[in-house]
Write a protein that holds these residues in place. Structure first.
Motif, mmCIF file in Angstrom:
data_model
loop_
_atom_site.group_PDB
_atom_site.id
_atom_site.type_symbol
_atom_site.label_atom_id
_atom_site.label_comp_id
_atom_site.label_asym_id
_atom_site.label_seq_id
_atom_site.Cartn_x
_atom_site.Cartn_y
_atom_site.Cartn_z
ATOM 1 N N SER A 86 14.333 -31.856 14.777
ATOM 2 C CA SER A 86 15.586 -32.397 14.261
ATOM 3 C C SER A 86 16.758 -32.114 15.188
ATOM 4 C CB SER A 86 15.882 -31.805 12.880
ATOM 5 O OG SER A 86 16.131 -30.405 12.978
ATOM 6 N N GLY A 87 16.571 -31.171 16.122
ATOM 7 C CA GLY A 87 17.663 -30.778 17.000
ATOM 8 C C GLY A 87 18.507 -29.653 16.446
ATOM 9 N N LEU A 88 18.086 -29.045 15.336
ATOM 10 C CA LEU A 88 18.856 -27.973 14.711
ATOM 11 C C LEU A 88 18.585 -26.599 15.311
ATOM 12 C CD1 LEU A 88 18.601 -28.885 10.909
ATOM 13 C CD2 LEU A 88 20.703 -28.782 12.260
ATOM 14 N N LEU A 89 17.453 -26.410 15.957
ATOM 15 C CA LEU A 89 17.014 -25.068 16.344
ATOM 16 C C LEU A 89 18.024 -24.377 17.249
ATOM 17 C CD1 LEU A 89 14.610 -23.047 16.120
ATOM 18 C CD2 LEU A 89 13.825 -23.949 18.305
ATOM 19 N N ASN A 90 18.387 -23.154 16.864
ATOM 20 C CA ASN A 90 19.226 -22.286 17.689
ATOM 21 C C ASN A 90 18.296 -21.443 18.546
ATOM 22 O OD1 ASN A 90 20.835 -20.271 18.764
ATOM 23 N ND2 ASN A 90 21.771 -19.662 16.829
ATOM 24 N N ALA A 91 18.288 -21.671 19.849
ATOM 25 C CA ALA A 91 17.295 -21.072 20.736
ATOM 26 C C ALA A 91 17.710 -19.708 21.282
ATOM 27 C CB ALA A 91 17.013 -22.013 21.906
ATOM 28 N N GLN A 92 18.821 -19.142 20.828
ATOM 29 C CA GLN A 92 19.269 -17.854 21.350
ATOM 30 C C GLN A 92 18.266 -16.761 21.002
ATOM 31 O OE1 GLN A 92 23.285 -16.896 20.428
ATOM 32 N NE2 GLN A 92 23.260 -14.941 21.494
ATOM 33 N N LEU A 93 17.962 -15.932 21.982
ATOM 34 C CA LEU A 93 16.980 -14.866 21.780
ATOM 35 C C LEU A 93 17.652 -13.623 21.214
ATOM 36 C CD1 LEU A 93 15.439 -16.713 23.876
ATOM 37 C CD2 LEU A 93 14.381 -14.607 24.717
ATOM 38 N N GLY A 94 16.928 -12.926 20.338
ATOM 39 C CA GLY A 94 17.255 -11.569 19.952
ATOM 40 C C GLY A 94 18.415 -11.414 18.998
ATOM 41 N N GLY A 95 18.645 -10.155 18.600
ATOM 42 C CA GLY A 95 19.779 -9.807 17.769
ATOM 43 C C GLY A 95 19.427 -9.515 16.329
ATOM 44 N N PHE A 96 20.482 -9.231 15.558
ATOM 45 C CA PHE A 96 20.319 -8.953 14.134
ATOM 46 C C PHE A 96 19.554 -10.082 13.442
ATOM 47 C CE2 PHE A 96 23.829 -5.973 14.786
ATOM 48 C CZ PHE A 96 23.529 -4.942 13.896
ATOM 49 N N ALA A 97 18.870 -9.727 12.360
ATOM 50 C CA ALA A 97 18.106 -10.717 11.609
ATOM 51 C C ALA A 97 19.037 -11.718 10.937
ATOM 52 C CB ALA A 97 17.252 -10.020 10.556
ATOM 53 N N ALA A 98 18.549 -12.947 10.806
ATOM 54 C CA ALA A 98 19.302 -14.030 10.171
ATOM 55 C C ALA A 98 18.819 -14.228 8.744
ATOM 56 C CB ALA A 98 19.149 -15.318 10.968
ATOM 57 N N MET A 99 19.660 -14.884 7.948
ATOM 58 C CA MET A 99 19.343 -15.151 6.551
ATOM 59 C C MET A 99 19.252 -16.663 6.329
ATOM 60 S SD MET A 99 19.597 -12.054 5.043
ATOM 61 C CE MET A 99 20.486 -10.495 5.117
ATOM 62 N N PRO A 100 18.089 -17.262 6.536
ATOM 63 C CA PRO A 100 17.959 -18.702 6.267
ATOM 64 C C PRO A 100 17.963 -18.994 4.770
ATOM 65 C CG PRO A 100 15.855 -17.776 6.875
ATOM 66 C CD PRO A 100 16.846 -16.670 7.017
ATOM 67 N N TYR A 101 17.902 -20.274 4.435
ATOM 68 C CA TYR A 101 17.886 -20.652 3.020
ATOM 69 C C TYR A 101 16.692 -20.025 2.307
ATOM 70 C CZ TYR A 101 20.703 -24.570 4.867
ATOM 71 O OH TYR A 101 21.642 -25.341 5.490
ATOM 72 N N GLN A 102 16.931 -19.567 1.084
ATOM 73 C CA GLN A 102 15.849 -19.223 0.186
ATOM 74 C C GLN A 102 16.407 -19.262 -1.227
ATOM 75 O OE1 GLN A 102 14.428 -15.243 1.244
ATOM 76 N NE2 GLN A 102 15.527 -14.347 -0.451
ATOM 77 N N PRO A 103 15.556 -19.291 -2.243
ATOM 78 C CA PRO A 103 16.057 -19.413 -3.615
ATOM 79 C C PRO A 103 17.056 -18.316 -3.971
ATOM 80 C CG PRO A 103 13.702 -19.770 -3.559
ATOM 81 C CD PRO A 103 14.088 -19.321 -2.189
ATOM 82 N N SER A 104 18.085 -18.682 -4.694
ATOM 83 C CA SER A 104 19.106 -17.713 -5.081
ATOM 84 C C SER A 104 18.535 -16.685 -6.055
ATOM 85 C CB SER A 104 20.295 -18.425 -5.731
ATOM 86 O OG SER A 104 19.886 -19.086 -6.922
ATOM 87 N N LYS A 105 19.134 -15.517 -6.066
ATOM 88 C CA LYS A 105 18.802 -14.419 -6.983
ATOM 89 C C LYS A 105 17.413 -13.843 -6.759
ATOM 90 C CE LYS A 105 21.902 -16.055 -10.622
ATOM 91 N NZ LYS A 105 22.041 -16.403 -12.051
ATOM 92 N N LEU A 106 16.755 -14.225 -5.662
ATOM 93 C CA LEU A 106 15.395 -13.734 -5.433
ATOM 94 C C LEU A 106 15.386 -12.221 -5.246
ATOM 95 C CD1 LEU A 106 12.509 -14.798 -5.153
ATOM 96 C CD2 LEU A 106 12.854 -14.896 -2.694
ATOM 97 N N TRP A 107 16.374 -11.701 -4.532
ATOM 98 C CA TRP A 107 16.400 -10.263 -4.268
ATOM 99 C C TRP A 107 16.793 -9.430 -5.481
ATOM 100 C CZ3 TRP A 107 18.901 -8.994 1.126
ATOM 101 C CH2 TRP A 107 18.071 -9.486 2.141
ATOM 102 N N ILE A 108 17.498 -10.029 -6.399
ATOM 103 C CA ILE A 108 18.072 -9.242 -7.491
ATOM 104 C C ILE A 108 17.126 -9.146 -8.684
ATOM 105 C CG2 ILE A 108 19.229 -11.020 -8.865
ATOM 106 C CD1 ILE A 108 21.771 -9.243 -8.712
ATOM 107 N N GLU A 109 15.927 -9.744 -8.541
ATOM 108 C CA GLU A 109 14.974 -9.730 -9.651
ATOM 109 C C GLU A 109 14.553 -8.313 -10.021
ATOM 110 O OE1 GLU A 109 13.781 -12.164 -11.677
ATOM 111 O OE2 GLU A 109 15.360 -13.347 -10.748
ATOM 112 N N GLY A 110 14.512 -7.418 -9.040
ATOM 113 C CA GLY A 110 14.129 -6.037 -9.332
ATOM 114 C C GLY A 110 15.248 -5.089 -8.964
#
Length: 800
Positions: free
Chosen positions: A597-621
């Motif tokens: 699609s041309g979206l890929l950010n090809a920069q190497l390394g660094g802090f972890a990123a937070m891509p899309y995922q379902p909301s409230k997934l982390w707060i379940e526990g």
């Protein structure tokens, strides 16, 4: 959700079935002499060793089948289990065939199946041959095998091909034709970089008719920065890499500098012996630096508790056991955890030798196994990395803060600002540090931390049953690394060669990557495995050279087309007379969608990123990193990154041990609470729901649609369809696909032209990437549905 018409197209053109054929049916060939390691030992190990094997605590009958002298001697019953050259008087055979339930072996209730008539005959023939024993094949140091002669001398391009062809010819098989150029380029691009070729790459390769055209492609891919990212993805599983500690508190940890070291080590082609040494003892080498010390974070990547009720000694033992078992699995392919509580029941490893390995990792200087309610991002010992090493990351974070602020993403902006502060003050990363006064370790009775056997002290060391420890080696982690890379070590080179072979062929020369012991698989091509192991070691442990050699082989370049003869003689592709079709990994499926699609950010390394995922997934526990838990925190409410950070490669995705990225898990990535050296491959409806409906994938489809609509060189629908097909699958648009897709496109156009508001809603909901509201929404929506259909084609999700 797509309507029924497109779902029908998708199912007709896209769905694939992974056929799990577990039984191997060999063709009729001339009868071979029975081979103990190949034919007999696996049967004994599976059916007999539990009661008549290495573990003295569970041994019955007064004899053992893993040692010849015992097996041919007198048992407690007064009978001889095996009488060499005389099957008729061998008690073993009588027990295998008797119908008396009280005497039949394996006994009822053992959950072991009776041997088949064919297997019993094989044991009978072996006894008639004199019941010869051999040391387990994996514990014999590899020797350079002679390259075999073959009849079809025009096919082999490397020595690898001669070994494989000899096995094919023996079984009446012939190699497959070479793969189509486009398919070969796509295969090698994914295998070496984890990304597909561009249409321009495909066109250039098709046009280059020089004899070394493919070789030039391979060399370019091996030098690509994306090579290290691809190869690191396998090692992140093995290292149980994560960005949180796990357990109930699940605090944040700084792991990503080690991940970046891993990528760099592959790109710089760090020799494997040095790679192993730095991972295990980078703090102990003569030329130790912060970078070599950082490498030892591998041994600190296990789960860590900070719960108030935890006991220091209990978790000191748990951490050391995790390190010992990880090292045993990753570098030697051994199931060392089986002898934590008792002697190994199948392999010749006494409990004492497990605790020798354990003692190497049991007592890092300053390690405090339990820090009551601590929220620190690293526990001692750790190294603090200077910010000058990460100037590029500081600039990236600054850009990401601006992007998050522009989108009013306050949580993401706060997280990124905290990360910038951490970078400024120095990055604390957990490492190993040798204790100058290590404690005395003992065998633990039944593996329990509170029950050391004071009569069985242990000193640090290796697994003597594999290779005796040399007196000149220091009894520490550096000595262990030297023991592992000793030229006489039977496992280290074999295990890494097999891991790389699996990466490139989809299955190993040894199927059980995690188990080279007596319960593991016998190699399909043992001579080839040993040949490559010796070549690998003598080449200076050069992994890039090994991979180059494999992908330049004629075997790797074969077609994946299955013929009736393949189905008859080799349904599971054991003898590699074709290349295996493989579904892409979890990482490659997502990265491919971003790339095309041309979206890929090809920069190497660094802090972890937070891509899309379902909301409230982390707060379940109650076990997520959350507010108020120390200076460096992440929100317990998952907040996706903004703009460019969303589209980073999947190896940079934040890995929460207690809630791993759902896209990855659904496509068979392990949770990484423990080391994993292989992945299962499943085919489930959930996977189609991800690739058809997940925000990341639907956004990629929309941006891909916009990309082809904006390309002025694509003047009609057929040209646009061909471009999407080429980008996603590497293939030309067939008449059948063209007809189906054009019909679907026209259906979508009519629907969205009749309901333009529906088209606007669809496009507005497809992710954060800006959409031009002035464009033709109905046309873009129709093409978005076509793009998502092609992104779900079988040809898109597999490599052939």
């Amino acid at each position: 959700m797509p309507p029924l018409a497109v779902l029908q197209i998708f199912r007709a053109g896209s769905l694939f079935v992974v056929a799990g054929i577990l039984a191997f049916s060999a063709p009729a060939v001339a009868k071979e002499a029975v081979d103990f390691n190949r034919d007999i030992r696996p049967l004994l190990s599976d059916r007999c060793f539990h009661c008549h094997g290495p573990d003295s605590e569970s041994r019955e009958g007064g004899f053992r089948f893993d040692m010849r002298d015992s097996a041919i001697g007198e048992a407690d019953s007064g009978q001889r289990p095996i009488t060499p050259t005389d099957p008729a008087t061998s008690e073993m055979l009588r027990r295998l065939v008797t119908e008396d339930a009280a005497e039949r072996m394996p006994p009822e209730g053992s959950n072991k199946e009776r041997l088949t008539d064919q297997q019993i005959q094989m044991i009978r023939d072996w006894i008639a041959q004199g019941a010869p024993y051999e040391k387990h094949w994996a514990f014999i140091p590899p020797r350079r095998s002679a390259i075999p002669d073959v009849k079809q001398t025009d096919w082999p391009q490397t020595s690898i091909d001669r070994f494989l062809l000899a096995s094919m010819e023996q079984r009446g098989l012939s190699p497959s034709a070479p793969a189509e150029r486009a398919m070969l380029l796509r295969r090698v691009s994914f295998d070496l970089t984890g990304l597909p070729p561009t249409p321009e790459d495909l066109q250039a390769f098709q046009a280059d008719q020089s004899p070394d055209a493919y070789q030039k492609v391979v060399d370019r891919l091996l030098q690509s920065p994306q090579f290290g990212e691809k190869m690191a993805s396998t090692w992140l599983d093995a290292a149980r890499y994560a960005d949180t500690n796990g357990y109930l508190q699940n605090g944040y940890r700084v792991s990503w500098p080690w991940r970046d070291w891993l990528v760099q080590s592959w790109n710089q082609n760090l020799s494997y012996d040095r790679f192993v040494t730095e991972l295990l003892a980078g703090d102990l080498v003569d030329d130790a630096t912060d970078a070599t010390r950082l490498a030892t974070c591998f041994l600190r990547m296990h789960m860590i508790t900070s719960e108030g009720g935890s006991l220091d000694e209990e978790f000191r033992v748990e951490y050391a056991a995790d390190r010992a078992e990880t090292v045993g699995t990753v570098f030697m392919g051994l199931t060392m955890n089986c002898c934590r509580c008792h002697d190994h029941k199948f392999d010749p490893f006494p409990q004492q030798e497990y605790y020798q390995l354990f003692a190497l990792f049991a007592d890092p200087q300053g390690e405090d196994p339990v820090k009551d309610h601590s929220r620190d991002p690293a526990f001692v010992p750790f190294v603090k990395l200077d910010q000058t090493n990460y100037a590029g990351e500081a600039a990236r974070l600054g850009q990401c803060v601006r992007e998050a602020s522009q989108r009013n993403n306050e949580n993401a902006a706060a997280r990124l600002t905290l990360q910038k502060d951490m970078l400024t003050s120095g990055l604390p990363v957990m490492v190993m540090k040798e204790n100058p006064a290590p404690r005395q370790n003992f065998v633990l009775q039944r593996g329990a931390y509170q029950n050391p056997d004071k009569n069985r002290p242990v000193q640090p060391g290796g697994v003597d049953a594999v290779l005796q420890w040399k007196d000149e080696l220091p009894r520490n982690r550096l000595g262990f690394a030297q023991w592992l890379t000793d030229p006489e070590h039977p496992l280290t080179a074999r295990v890494e060669v097999n891991r790389i072979w699996t990466t490139l062929f989809g299955r190993g020369l040894v199927d059980t990557q995690e188990d080279f012991g007596q319960q593991g698989s016998y190699p399909t091509h043992p001579e080839l495995l040993d040949y490559l192991a010796v070549e690998f070691r003598e080449s200076g442990w050069d992994r890039k050279a090994l991979m180059r050699r494999i992908v330049l082989s004629a075997a790797y370049q074969q077609s994946s087309q299955i013929t009736p003869r393949h189905r008859e003689l080799d349904p599971t592709n054991r003898w590699l007379a074709r290349v295996e079709r493989r579904r892409l990994s979890a990482e490659a499926i997502r990265d491919q969608a971003l790339f095309v699609s041309g979206l890929l950010n090809a920069q190497l390394g660094g802090f972890a990123a937070m891509p899309y995922q379902p909301s409230k997934l982390w707060i379940e526990g109650a076990n997520s990193p959350g507010y108020g838990r120390g200076k460096y925190v992440l929100t317990s409410i998952y907040e996706p990154s903004s703009s460019s950070e969303l589209y980073r490669r999947s190896i940079y995705t934040f890995w929460n041990r207690n809630a791993p990225p759902p896209q990855m898990v659904i496509f068979d990535a392990p949770g990484r609470s423990f080391s994993s050296v292989s992945r299962t491959v499943t085919n489930t409806p959930l996977q189609a729901l991800v690739t058809m409906n997940d925000t990341q994938f639907f956004e990629a489809a929309r941006v891909l649609a916009e990309r082809v609509l904006a390309d002025e060189d694509l003047t009609d629908d057929r040209a646009k369809l061909a471009n999407i097909m080429r980008r996603c699958t590497g293939r030309l648009l067939t008449a059948e696909n063209e007809a189906m897709l054009l019909d679907a496109l026209n259906t979508w156009r009519k629907q969205y032209q009749a309901e333009p508001q529906r088209a606007e809603r669809l496009l507005a909901a497809a992710g954060q990437h800006p959409h031009d509201p002035k464009g033709n929404a109905s046309e873009c929506a129709a093409w978005t549905m076509i793009a998502t259909t092609v992104l779900n084609f079988d040809a898109t999700l597999v490599v052939n």
